[in-house]
Design an enzyme around this catalytic site. Structure first.
Site, PDB file in Angstrom:
ATOM      1  N   GLY A   1     -24.200 115.723  45.960  1.00  0.00           N
ATOM      2  CA  GLY A   1     -24.689 114.648  46.818  1.00  0.00           C
ATOM      3  C   GLY A   1     -23.499 113.903  47.397  1.00  0.00           C
ATOM      4  O   GLY A   1     -22.534 114.515  47.850  1.00  0.00           O
ATOM      5  N   LEU A   2     -23.554 112.569  47.304  1.00  0.00           N
ATOM      6  CA  LEU A   2     -22.546 111.727  47.970  1.00  0.00           C
ATOM      7  C   LEU A   2     -21.149 111.870  47.331  1.00  0.00           C
ATOM      8  O   LEU A   2     -20.954 111.512  46.170  1.00  0.00           O
ATOM      9  CB  LEU A   2     -22.992 110.268  47.870  1.00  0.00           C
TER      10      LEU A   2
ATOM     11  N   PHE B   1     -12.877 118.970  48.556  1.00  0.00           N
ATOM     12  CA  PHE B   1     -13.175 119.812  47.385  1.00  0.00           C
ATOM     13  C   PHE B   1     -12.227 121.009  47.305  1.00  0.00           C
ATOM     14  O   PHE B   1     -11.811 121.410  46.214  1.00  0.00           O
ATOM     15  CB  PHE B   1     -14.599 120.391  47.454  1.00  0.00           C
TER      16      PHE B   1
ATOM     17  N   TYR C   1     -27.820 120.238  59.451  1.00  0.00           N
ATOM     18  CA  TYR C   1     -26.899 120.339  58.306  1.00  0.00           C
ATOM     19  C   TYR C   1     -27.685 120.762  57.064  1.00  0.00           C
ATOM     20  O   TYR C   1     -27.305 121.705  56.363  1.00  0.00           O
ATOM     21  CB  TYR C   1     -26.175 119.005  58.069  1.00  0.00           C
TER      22      TYR C   1
ATOM     23  N   ARG D   1      -7.982 125.517  59.040  1.00  0.00           N
ATOM     24  CA  ARG D   1      -7.395 125.619  60.388  1.00  0.00           C
ATOM     25  C   ARG D   1      -6.067 124.874  60.469  1.00  0.00           C
ATOM     26  O   ARG D   1      -5.213 125.214  61.266  1.00  0.00           O
ATOM     27  CB  ARG D   1      -8.371 125.055  61.424  1.00  0.00           C
TER      28      ARG D   1
ATOM     29  N   GLY E   1     -11.369 126.530  53.194  1.00  0.00           N
ATOM     30  CA  GLY E   1     -11.381 125.081  53.453  1.00  0.00           C
ATOM     31  C   GLY E   1     -10.600 124.317  52.408  1.00  0.00           C
ATOM     32  O   GLY E   1     -11.090 123.351  51.822  1.00  0.00           O
TER      33      GLY E   1
HETATM   34  P1  NDP Z   1     -13.653 117.971  53.973  1.00  0.00           P
HETATM   35  O1  NDP Z   1     -13.918 117.614  55.402  1.00  0.00           O
HETATM   36  O2  NDP Z   1     -12.744 117.105  53.203  1.00  0.00           O
HETATM   37  O3  NDP Z   1     -13.149 119.482  53.874  1.00  0.00           O
HETATM   38  C1  NDP Z   1     -13.730 120.488  54.648  1.00  0.00           C
HETATM   39  C2  NDP Z   1     -12.841 121.728  54.622  1.00  0.00           C
HETATM   40  O4  NDP Z   1     -13.495 122.751  55.407  1.00  0.00           O
HETATM   41  C3  NDP Z   1     -11.477 121.475  55.244  1.00  0.00           C
HETATM   42  O5  NDP Z   1     -10.508 122.130  54.486  1.00  0.00           O
HETATM   43  C4  NDP Z   1     -11.591 122.123  56.613  1.00  0.00           C
HETATM   44  O6  NDP Z   1     -10.336 122.654  57.033  1.00  0.00           O
HETATM   45  C5  NDP Z   1     -12.561 123.266  56.331  1.00  0.00           C
HETATM   46  N1  NDP Z   1     -13.235 123.708  57.556  1.00  0.00           N
HETATM   47  C6  NDP Z   1     -14.159 123.058  58.292  1.00  0.00           C
HETATM   48  N2  NDP Z   1     -14.474 123.779  59.389  1.00  0.00           N
HETATM   49  C7  NDP Z   1     -13.711 124.899  59.343  1.00  0.00           C
HETATM   50  C8  NDP Z   1     -13.564 126.035  60.180  1.00  0.00           C
HETATM   51  N3  NDP Z   1     -14.275 126.174  61.323  1.00  0.00           N
HETATM   52  N4  NDP Z   1     -12.684 126.978  59.834  1.00  0.00           N
HETATM   53  C9  NDP Z   1     -11.945 126.858  58.715  1.00  0.00           C
HETATM   54  N5  NDP Z   1     -12.052 125.834  57.860  1.00  0.00           N
HETATM   55  C10 NDP Z   1     -12.922 124.859  58.185  1.00  0.00           C
HETATM   56  O7  NDP Z   1     -15.095 118.017  53.314  1.00  0.00           O
HETATM   57  P2  NDP Z   1     -15.579 118.360  51.808  1.00  0.00           P
HETATM   58  O8  NDP Z   1     -14.464 118.745  50.944  1.00  0.00           O
HETATM   59  O9  NDP Z   1     -16.461 117.254  51.391  1.00  0.00           O
HETATM   60  O10 NDP Z   1     -16.524 119.599  52.125  1.00  0.00           O
HETATM   61  C11 NDP Z   1     -16.374 120.866  51.523  1.00  0.00           C
HETATM   62  C12 NDP Z   1     -17.734 121.536  51.434  1.00  0.00           C
HETATM   63  O11 NDP Z   1     -18.590 120.758  50.606  1.00  0.00           O
HETATM   64  C13 NDP Z   1     -18.454 121.663  52.775  1.00  0.00           C
HETATM   65  O12 NDP Z   1     -19.119 122.905  52.811  1.00  0.00           O
HETATM   66  C14 NDP Z   1     -19.469 120.520  52.742  1.00  0.00           C
HETATM   67  O13 NDP Z   1     -20.593 120.790  53.547  1.00  0.00           O
HETATM   68  C15 NDP Z   1     -19.811 120.496  51.268  1.00  0.00           C
HETATM   69  N6  NDP Z   1     -20.363 119.262  50.746  1.00  0.00           N
HETATM   70  C16 NDP Z   1     -19.749 118.052  50.916  1.00  0.00           C
HETATM   71  C17 NDP Z   1     -20.314 116.900  50.375  1.00  0.00           C
HETATM   72  C18 NDP Z   1     -19.714 115.545  50.572  1.00  0.00           C
HETATM   73  O14 NDP Z   1     -20.446 114.535  50.453  1.00  0.00           O
HETATM   74  N7  NDP Z   1     -18.430 115.406  50.833  1.00  0.00           N
HETATM   75  C19 NDP Z   1     -21.535 116.967  49.568  1.00  0.00           C
HETATM   76  C20 NDP Z   1     -22.097 118.268  49.470  1.00  0.00           C
HETATM   77  C21 NDP Z   1     -21.523 119.374  50.008  1.00  0.00           C
HETATM   78  P3  NDP Z   1      -9.690 122.480  58.486  1.00  0.00           P
HETATM   79  O15 NDP Z   1     -10.216 121.223  59.074  1.00  0.00           O
HETATM   80  O16 NDP Z   1      -8.217 122.457  58.210  1.00  0.00           O
HETATM   81  O17 NDP Z   1     -10.112 123.704  59.212  1.00  0.00           O
HETATM   82  C1  8X3 Z   2     -23.145 116.218  52.006  1.00  0.00           C
HETATM   83  C2  8X3 Z   2     -24.036 115.256  51.298  1.00  0.00           C
HETATM   84  O1  8X3 Z   2     -25.939 113.594  51.637  1.00  0.00           O
HETATM   85  O2  8X3 Z   2     -24.196 113.661  53.335  1.00  0.00           O
HETATM   86  O3  8X3 Z   2     -23.589 117.502  51.834  1.00  0.00           O
HETATM   87  O4  8X3 Z   2     -25.814 115.439  53.175  1.00  0.00           O
HETATM   88  S1  8X3 Z   2     -25.042 114.474  52.428  1.00  0.00           S
END
Ligand code: NDP
Ligand code: 8X3
Length: 253
Positions: free
Chosen positions: A182-183, A14, A151, A34, A9
């Site tokens: 978190g956020l 991140f 989630y 993707r 991802g």
């Molecule tokens: P983004 O949406 O910015 O990034 C998500 C990444 O995951 C993208 O690169 C996307 O790539 C990839 N991804 C999603 N689904 C698929 C799939 N089916 N196959 C391959 N790649 C996939 O979100 P974040 O950077 O915020 O999220 C990264 C991680 O951190 C996640 O696991 C999320 O749950 C977690 N997280 C996020 C928080 C937040 O508040 N932002 C807080 C806590 C945890 P593409 O679309 O190109 O496939």
């Molecule tokens: C993403 C943070 O608070 O939207 O993991 O669930 S929250």
């Protein structure tokens, strides 16, 4: 010796920030996602194909993950760090209103995709007796909120799986770390709200959310701790966020 990180991802948020952080420190990278054009942009930005290998794939597709991450060219084969970051939320409804398809997308990506990547990469780490797996969980694993049902459940799986991975790896110089943010402002909420960028923006407005670079720096820190130290779990929030009081309300008649 080249140090090689595999980041799932890495097309936004991140994952992209972590790729930039480790590239700046001289690591070679394998990046998944993707969106192929975005992966190609990352390759161009971070040093070209000698330094960065793009592996487009859908993490929900077990065969694609096993082939894409199991069949690596020699120059990228000795993966030292796996960052299991790919993941998402879809929807924010109470359980009885949720679309089951959305539940399945979250389970298939956040749980099964993470398992496929781990199961493909870990045997090489065990063979080389060297490695580190960093899993992206969430505060949603421990702290429920309305609409977080599945989630949060997927991230509770990531929390418990990481603990059990540590147990499996006890006594080996292979580390496992759980980061629970978190956020944070990324594309996460745009995806969660089905592409509604305005709604996503308003969620973060005035809250000073964590930035992707903060997560990248945290991952860099846990990886660069002395090799005998395993950081098990880090939970992090912006100062604007904390736990809600226990909820008490009138009973619906
Ligand atoms: P983004 O949406 O910015 O990034 C998500 C990444 O995951 C993208 O690169 C996307 O790539 C990839 N991804 C999603 N689904 C698929 C799939 N089916 N196959 C391959 N790649 C996939 O979100 P974040 O950077 O915020 O999220 C990264 C991680 O951190 C996640 O696991 C999320 O749950 C977690 N997280 C996020 C928080 C937040 O508040 N932002 C807080 C806590 C945890 P593409 O679309 O190109 O496939
Ligand atoms: C993403 C943070 O608070 O939207 O993991 O669930 S929250």
């Amino acid at each position: 010796m080249d140090r090689i990180a595999l980041i799932t991802g890495a097309t936004s948020g991140f994952g992209a920030a972590t790729a930039r952080r480790f590239a700046a420190d001289g690591w070679k990278l394998i990046l998944t996602g993707r969106r192929e054009e975005r992966l190609q942009e990352m390759v161009d930005e971070l040093g070209g194909p000698d330094r960065v290998l793009a592996r487009p794939m859908d993490m929900r597709d077990r065969k694609a993950v096993e082939q894409g991450l199991g069949d690596l060219p020699e120059a990228f084969a000795s993966v030292e760090l796996l960052v299991n970051n790919a993941g998402l939320a879809r929807g924010l409804e109470p359980a009885w209103e949720y679309d089951v398809d959305d539940w399945e997308v979250m389970i298939d990506t956040n749980i099964k995709g993470l398992l496929y990547a781990t199961h493909t990469v870990l045997p090489g780490m065990v063979e080389r007796n060297r490695g580190h797996i960093v899993n992206l969980g969430s505060t949603a694993a421990s702290w429920p909120y309305v609409g977080g049902n599945t989630y949060g459940g997927t991230k509770a799986f990531v929390q418990q799986f990481t603990r059990n991975l540590r147990a499996d790896l006890t006594g080996r110089p292979i580390r496992a770390t759980l980061i629970e943010p978190g956020l944070c402002e990324t594309e996460f909420s745009i995806v969660r709200f089905g592409g509604d960028a305005e709604k996503a923006k308003s969620l973060y407005a005035g809250k000073g959310p964590i930035r992707p670079e903060d997560i990248a720096e945290t991952i860099w820190w846990v990886v660069n701790m002395p090799a005998h130290v395993n950081i098990n779990r880090i939970e992090m929030m912006p100062v604007s966020q904390s736990w809600a009081p226990l909820s008490v309300t009138e009973v619906k008649k």
